[in-house]
Structure formats: structure tokens, C-alpha cells
Design a protein around this motif. Structure first.
Motif, PDB file in Angstrom:
ATOM      1  N   TRP A 219       4.062   8.302 -30.879  1.00 46.94           N
ATOM      2  CA  TRP A 219       4.848   8.757 -29.960  1.00 46.94           C
ATOM      3  C   TRP A 219       5.784   7.670 -29.337  1.00 46.94           C
ATOM      4  N   TYR A 220       5.202   6.671 -29.216  1.00 47.82           N
ATOM      5  CA  TYR A 220       6.028   5.357 -28.629  1.00 47.82           C
ATOM      6  C   TYR A 220       6.921   4.838 -29.270  1.00 47.82           C
ATOM      7  N   THR A 221       6.848   4.691 -30.648  1.00 45.47           N
ATOM      8  CA  THR A 221       7.880   4.165 -31.532  1.00 45.47           C
ATOM      9  C   THR A 221       8.885   5.041 -31.551  1.00 45.47           C
ATOM     10  N   ARG A 222       8.578   6.492 -32.008  1.00 48.49           N
ATOM     11  CA  ARG A 222       9.776   7.621 -31.961  1.00 48.49           C
ATOM     12  C   ARG A 222      10.361   7.596 -30.545  1.00 48.49           C
ATOM     13  N   ASN A 223      10.037   7.519 -29.617  1.00 44.83           N
ATOM     14  CA  ASN A 223      10.773   7.566 -28.224  1.00 44.83           C
ATOM     15  C   ASN A 223      11.579   6.442 -28.054  1.00 44.83           C
ATOM     16  N   LEU A 224      10.820   5.260 -28.467  1.00 42.13           N
ATOM     17  CA  LEU A 224      11.530   3.911 -28.325  1.00 42.13           C
ATOM     18  C   LEU A 224      12.957   3.922 -29.113  1.00 42.13           C
ATOM     19  N   GLY A 225      12.474   4.284 -30.622  1.00 38.16           N
ATOM     20  CA  GLY A 225      13.643   4.464 -31.448  1.00 38.16           C
ATOM     21  C   GLY A 225      14.889   5.160 -31.059  1.00 38.16           C
ATOM     22  N   GLY A 226      14.465   6.341 -30.499  1.00 39.93           N
ATOM     23  CA  GLY A 226      15.349   7.400 -29.898  1.00 39.93           C
ATOM     24  C   GLY A 226      16.260   6.844 -28.773  1.00 39.93           C
ATOM     25  N   ALA A 227      15.438   6.115 -27.895  1.00 38.76           N
ATOM     26  CA  ALA A 227      16.212   5.572 -26.895  1.00 38.76           C
ATOM     27  C   ALA A 227      17.380   4.584 -27.148  1.00 38.76           C
TER      28      ALA A 227
END
Length: 104
Positions: A48-56
Motif C-alpha cells: 500500500w505504501y509503495t503504491r501510494n508513494l509511487g503515485g504521489a
């Protein structure tokens, strides 16, 4: 320019914790190697964290002539950390780490 990538989970029984994405002029690759023993600290997990950080990061990098890369990274981390659901997890971690340490 053509961009291609291939990634796989570190363990077959776990979801892929890596993130790769591209916008014109930038590529983001995050290795979401989770730290053993932290699975119970936050129900969101590393994926969840890597996907959200990557998207941001990608959203900010898609703007030409944006701020310096260090600012983009800092703002992206702040955005993901400040999200209500993740914020409650980090608050719990901080509280657990401070128990018994006050007054020392």
C-alpha cells in the motif's frame, strides 16, 4: 521513448511490494522490501505504501518545470504519511514506542 519493466514479489506467497511507473521525463522505481517483524504495526502494509508513494511521486513529476527533486520527494512522503488511514497507524506506532520512555 519506450519504457518497459518487469518485477516480481520477493516471496511467492506475498504480494509484490515494488512499484514502477513512468511519465514523460521521469521514471519512479521503489523497492518495497518490507522489514520482517513489522507486519502487525500497520494494516496497510508495504505494498500500500509503495503504491501510494509511487503515485504521489509520478503526479508531481508529471508537471514540467516543477520544484527540485528533493522537494518533490519530501512533499510526496508528507502526502502519503498525512493520509488519514496511514496517519492513525503511525500515531499508534509512535505511542507504542513512547510508552515507558517519558521522563527519561
Amino acid at each position: 521513448m519506450r519504457v518497459a519493466w518487469d518485477t516480481s514479489p520477493g516471496h511467492p506467497e506475498q504480494p509484490n511490494q515494488d512499484f514502477v511507473g513512468a511519465v514523460p521525463g521521469a521514471v519512479v522505481m521503489l523497492d518495497g522490501a518490507g522489514i520482517p517483524g513489522t507486519e502487525n504495526l500497520c494494516h496497510h502494509g508495504v505494498t500500500w505504501y509503495t503504491r501510494n508513494l509511487g503515485g504521489a511521486l509520478l503526479a508531481r513529476l508529471a508537471t514540467p518545470s516543477g520544484p527540485p527533486l528533493a522537494s518533490i520527494l519530501a512533499d510526496s512522503i508528507d502526502e502519503v504519511t498525512d493520509r488519514r488511514l496511514l496517519g492513525s497507524c503511525w500515531a499508534r506506532i509512535a505511542q507504542e514506542n513512547c510508552v515507558g520512555k517519558r521522563g527519561e
